[in-house]
Scaffold this motif. Structure first.
Motif, mmCIF file in Angstrom:
data_model
loop_
_atom_site.group_PDB
_atom_site.id
_atom_site.type_symbol
_atom_site.label_atom_id
_atom_site.label_comp_id
_atom_site.label_asym_id
_atom_site.label_seq_id
_atom_site.Cartn_x
_atom_site.Cartn_y
_atom_site.Cartn_z
ATOM 1 N N ILE A 1 0.835 -1.208 0.000
ATOM 2 C CA ILE A 1 0.000 0.000 0.000
ATOM 3 C C ILE A 1 0.870 1.259 0.000
ATOM 4 O O ILE A 1 0.615 2.224 -0.732
ATOM 5 C CB ILE A 1 -0.948 -0.029 1.221
ATOM 6 C CG1 ILE A 1 -1.999 -1.132 1.049
ATOM 7 C CG2 ILE A 1 -1.632 1.322 1.401
ATOM 8 C CD1 ILE A 1 -2.860 -1.345 2.262
ATOM 9 N N ALA B 1 1.109 3.917 -3.142
ATOM 10 C CA ALA B 1 0.773 5.328 -2.964
ATOM 11 C C ALA B 1 1.903 6.231 -3.479
ATOM 12 O O ALA B 1 1.659 7.256 -4.133
ATOM 13 C CB ALA B 1 0.487 5.621 -1.500
ATOM 14 N N ALA C 1 1.852 6.180 -7.262
ATOM 15 C CA ALA C 1 0.715 6.928 -7.808
ATOM 16 C C ALA C 1 0.976 8.427 -7.767
ATOM 17 O O ALA C 1 0.636 9.155 -8.709
ATOM 18 C CB ALA C 1 -0.552 6.579 -7.027
ATOM 19 N N LEU C 2 1.580 8.905 -6.671
ATOM 20 C CA LEU C 2 1.902 10.329 -6.589
ATOM 21 C C LEU C 2 2.982 10.724 -7.578
ATOM 22 O O LEU C 2 3.019 11.870 -8.061
ATOM 23 C CB LEU C 2 2.338 10.681 -5.162
ATOM 24 C CG LEU C 2 1.250 10.605 -4.088
ATOM 25 C CD1 LEU C 2 1.853 10.827 -2.716
ATOM 26 C CD2 LEU C 2 0.164 11.630 -4.352
#
Length: 362
Positions: free
Chosen positions: A67, A71, A74-75
């Motif tokens: 996770i 994240a 994705a950023l």
């Protein structure tokens, strides 16, 4: 694959926190209690093997790490570069003086560059974002990040050569900044000295590289024109050039020169004329492809008389007659004074002292 915001990748170090908690978790400790009945009933309801509990802890750790890494990725906005299609295009067009060179058909290098660009632009997909930069000694962004092909072609046609040298490094610096705004992108440099070159196969050029006009000493209405003529080092052979000097449209001087590739020669041409007339110098050479450096136009400067300060206690009449003759011809302007007037309020070009010398100089 590349990342549009790679600065967010440093957030991946947060995965070290759950990893450290797993490796350095607190161990179970023994505690004395009065009865085990309650704990035995719980063990029967949640009975499971030690291996299964270890597996759950490992899966929990892996999910937590996944996770956090997902994240961070994705950023960072990952983008794929697997496609060969160009989504952004930056066109860099040379409009310096050398692009005015013409071939045997009279077609300039800038015209050839425009034709190459238009042909390649028409083959691009409609969704391609295009920018146009024209440069000489400094770059100018004519259009930035537009899909309008009509405006791009119109601005391309309106581009004209400028009488300045080219600075390719400054133009490419601006082009790379525009290209970084969207990926994948390409930069097209169209010049007479680049990969997309539109230079002539065997150019021949000679031009006027230096000029200065001055008044001839002690001669009324006469001038001297200093002219420097150079041949391009890329010339394939020596050439013969003719220099014509005209005053008010009338031929005044004619010189013939032999120039080897890369050579320069200097001339001083005597010129006769009056203030306001125009001198025109034109260099002619067979096969010269660049006409921008072949012509010089300049007005003849105004003749200012020489200011003479004549200081004398007892003026000699012969000195006055000599200076008066020059005053009538317009060569001199005499300021007459006595030693009591020293130093004069107006600074002259020449001092004439007669029967007297100053003790202190200004």
């Amino acid at each position: 694959m590349h990342f549009l915001a790679p600065a967010f990748l440093h957030l991946a170090w947060l995965a070290l926190i759950p990893l450290a908690l797993y490796l350095f978790r607190r161990q179970a400790r023994r505690v004395s209690v009065s009865t085990l009945l309650f704990f035995r009933s719980l063990a029967k309801e949640h009975q499971e093997s030690a291996a299964l509990r270890r597996l759950k802890r490992i899966l929990s750790l892996l999910l937590t790490l996944a996770i956090i890494l997902a994240a961070a990725l994705a950023l960072a906005r990952p983008a794929s570069t697997a496609s060969d299609a160009t989504s952004s295009l930056v066109i860099v067009l040379d409009r310096s003086a050398s692009m005015d060179a013409r071939d045997a058909k009279g077609r300039s290098r800038l015209d050839e560059a425009k034709a190459v660009i238009k042909e390649r632009v028409r083959a691009l997909p409609e969704e391609t974002v295009a920018s146009l930069i024209a440069f000489d000694s400094k770059p100018t962004v004519l259009i930035s990040r537009s899909r309008n092909r009509r405006d791009l072609i119109r601005l391309l046609e309106e581009t004209k050569t400028q009488p300045r040298e080219a600075r390719t490094d400054a133009a490419l610096s601006v082009a790379h900044r525009l290209a970084e705004l969207e990926r994948p992108s390409e930069v097209w440099l169209v010049s007479d000295s680049s990969d997309s070159s539109v230079a002539l196969p065997s150019p021949v050029n000679a031009g006027i590289t230096g000029f200065q006009l001055r008044k001839a000493p002690l001669a009324r209405g006469r001038y001297e024109a200093f002219v420097k003529i150079s041949a391009a080092a890329a010339n394939p052979r020596p050439l013969t050039a003719t220099l014509e000097a005209r005053i008010a449209g009338r031929l005044a001087q004619l010189r013939e020169l032999e120039l080897k590739p890369g050579d320069s020669t200097s001339l001083i041409l005597p010129i006769e004329g009056i203030h306001g007339q125009r001198i025109e110098l034109e260099l002619k050479a067979a096969g010269d492809c660049l006409a921008a450096d072949n012509i010089i136009l300049a007005p003849l400067p105004d003749l200012k008389p020489l200011i003479v300060s004549w200081i004398s206690d007892t003026p000699d009449p012969f000195t006055g007659i000599a200076l008066g003759a020059l005053v009538k011809s317009g060569e001199l302007e005499v300021l007459k004074g006595t030693p009591e007037n020293w130093p004069p309020p107006q600074k002259p070009d020449v001092y004439v002292f007669e029967h007297w010398l100053p003790k202190e100089w200004p």
